[in-house]
Write a protein that holds these residues in place. Structure first.
Motif, PDB file in Angstrom:
ATOM      1  N   ASN A  24      -6.633   0.834   8.866  1.00 22.49           N
ATOM      2  CA  ASN A  24      -7.470   1.749   8.071  1.00 22.49           C
ATOM      3  C   ASN A  24      -6.814   2.121   6.745  1.00 22.49           C
ATOM      4  OD1 ASN A  24      -9.627   2.005   9.999  1.00 22.49           O
ATOM      5  ND2 ASN A  24      -8.272   3.321  11.221  1.00 22.49           N
ATOM      6  N   MET A  25      -6.345   1.117   6.011  1.00 20.96           N
ATOM      7  CA  MET A  25      -5.705   1.372   4.720  1.00 20.96           C
ATOM      8  C   MET A  25      -6.753   1.590   3.632  1.00 20.96           C
ATOM      9  SD  MET A  25      -2.475  -1.287   4.743  1.00 20.96           S
ATOM     10  CE  MET A  25      -3.400  -2.722   5.335  1.00 20.96           C
ATOM     11  N   LYS A  26      -6.592   2.645   2.886  1.00 19.57           N
ATOM     12  CA  LYS A  26      -7.517   2.986   1.801  1.00 19.57           C
ATOM     13  C   LYS A  26      -7.381   1.982   0.661  1.00 19.57           C
ATOM     14  CE  LYS A  26      -8.759   6.731  -1.365  1.00 19.57           C
ATOM     15  NZ  LYS A  26      -8.377   8.081  -1.871  1.00 19.57           N
ATOM     16  N   ASP A  27      -8.508   1.610   0.076  1.00 21.94           N
ATOM     17  CA  ASP A  27      -8.554   0.674  -1.048  1.00 21.94           C
ATOM     18  C   ASP A  27      -7.972  -0.695  -0.698  1.00 21.94           C
ATOM     19  OD1 ASP A  27      -9.825   2.402  -2.854  1.00 21.94           O
ATOM     20  OD2 ASP A  27      -7.921   3.358  -3.371  1.00 21.94           O
TER      21      ASP A  27
ATOM     22  N   HIS B 236      -5.477  -1.639  -5.997  1.00 17.75           N
ATOM     23  CA  HIS B 236      -6.534  -2.156  -5.119  1.00 17.75           C
ATOM     24  C   HIS B 236      -6.093  -3.496  -4.548  1.00 17.75           C
ATOM     25  CE1 HIS B 236     -10.273  -4.335  -4.045  1.00 17.75           C
ATOM     26  NE2 HIS B 236     -10.584  -3.167  -3.552  1.00 17.75           N
TER      27      HIS B 236
ATOM     28  N   GLU C  82      -9.369  -4.121   1.023  1.00 13.85           N
ATOM     29  CA  GLU C  82     -10.509  -4.883   1.545  1.00 13.85           C
ATOM     30  C   GLU C  82      -9.981  -6.081   2.311  1.00 13.85           C
ATOM     31  OE1 GLU C  82     -14.492  -7.274  -0.057  1.00 13.85           O
ATOM     32  OE2 GLU C  82     -13.028  -6.473  -1.471  1.00 13.85           O
TER      33      GLU C  82
ATOM     34  N   PRO D  56       0.331   2.964  -3.883  1.00 12.62           N
ATOM     35  CA  PRO D  56      -0.913   3.415  -3.246  1.00 12.62           C
ATOM     36  C   PRO D  56      -2.112   3.498  -4.199  1.00 12.62           C
ATOM     37  CG  PRO D  56       0.580   5.256  -3.574  1.00 12.62           C
ATOM     38  CD  PRO D  56       1.357   4.029  -3.907  1.00 12.62           C
ATOM     39  N   ASP D  57      -1.859   3.426  -5.499  1.00 12.65           N
ATOM     40  CA  ASP D  57      -2.948   3.560  -6.470  1.00 12.65           C
ATOM     41  C   ASP D  57      -3.568   2.222  -6.848  1.00 12.65           C
ATOM     42  OD1 ASP D  57      -0.514   2.848  -7.675  1.00 12.65           O
ATOM     43  OD2 ASP D  57      -1.180   3.571  -9.630  1.00 12.65           O
TER      44      ASP D  57
ATOM     45  N   HIS E  13       0.828  -1.203   0.000  1.00 13.21           N
ATOM     46  CA  HIS E  13       0.000   0.000   0.000  1.00 13.21           C
ATOM     47  C   HIS E  13       0.865   1.257   0.000  1.00 13.21           C
ATOM     48  CE1 HIS E  13      -2.828   2.994   1.808  1.00 13.21           C
ATOM     49  NE2 HIS E  13      -3.652   2.401   0.968  1.00 13.21           N
TER      50      HIS E  13
ATOM     51  N   LYS F  15      -7.497  -4.580  10.161  1.00 16.69           N
ATOM     52  CA  LYS F  15      -8.436  -3.496   9.873  1.00 16.69           C
ATOM     53  C   LYS F  15      -8.144  -2.236  10.679  1.00 16.69           C
ATOM     54  CE  LYS F  15     -12.436  -6.102   8.195  1.00 16.69           C
ATOM     55  NZ  LYS F  15     -13.856  -6.496   8.424  1.00 16.69           N
TER      56      LYS F  15
END
Length: 215
Positions: free
Chosen positions: A91-94, A73, A96, A70-71, A66, A88
């Motif tokens: 809180n990493m963006k993109d 998924h 799941e 960072p871009d 990440h 979780k």
């Protein structure tokens, strides 16, 4: 032991390990960090957009990815709810993160460019099911990067699998089997995947790249 018993042992083991898994007090789990540079180097060879980390644990590999890409998924799946709970918190963006079984990946066909699996595969009691699932979720020309334990000698593998691992299981760990080149090749053939490379790197490390061919 039954597949369910192996999985229950793994969940129990990693529930205990979750809070310390990435700390300086991780003990034997610190050895997993040695896999990360080789996986990162492998990923640099080809572009990717969607990546699945099987047996992601608390997400140490996803954290590195990440930050570096960072871009992209990312999806992480792990059998142990506590591991996903800890992951979780980052809180990493993109990214799941889901609780699930890597032998029955709950994703649509052709979902990922890359699947990585680091030091998790030897916990899977139904390895062919895992390879079949990987084939299904990979896109054409997608690849599996597999890191795990191995030894070159078939005699040493037999001793490890039939003597040492049962003792490890008695100590509460859900380790099932370590594999050699021929074992992985057979799993690839059974799933329709193609084994591009298989190497023993460093101390008892399997580094394997598997491809889903373009039809």
């Amino acid at each position: 032991m039954t597949p369910r018993e192996y999985k229950d042992l793994s969940i129990k083991e990693f529930t205990k390990a979750a809070e310390i898994y990435e700390s300086d007090n991780a003990g034997v789990y610190n050895m997993c960090k040695k896999d990360y540079p080789d996986v990162l180097a492998e990923l640099e060879k080809e572009p990717f957009t969607d990546l699945l980390d099987c047996g992601c644990g608390t997400g140490p590999m996803l954290t590195l990815l990440h930050k570096k890409y960072p871009d992209k998924h990312y999806t992480g799946i792990d059998l142990t709810p506590k591991m996903i709970e800890v992951a979780k918190r980052k809180n990493m963006k993109d990214v799941e993160l889901i609780v699930g079984d890597c032998e029955k990946l709950p994703f649509a066909e052709n979902s990922f460019d890359v699947v990585i699996c680091c030091e998790s595969f030897h916990h899977y009691p139904n390895p062919q099911d895992f390879f079949n699932s990987v084939y299904r979720v990979l896109r054409p020309n997608g690849r599996l990067i597999l890191r795990d334990m191995t030894v070159n000698s078939s005699v040493k593998r037999w001793l490890f699998n039939h003597i040492e691992l049962p003792l490890v299981n008695l100590a509460g760990k859900g380790d099932v089997k370590i594999y050699g080149r021929d074992d992985i090749k057979k799993l690839c053939d059974g799933s329709g995947l193609h084994m591009e490379s298989f190497e023993k790197r460093g101390f008892c490390r399997l580094h394997c790249v598997v491809r889903k061919s373009v039809k």
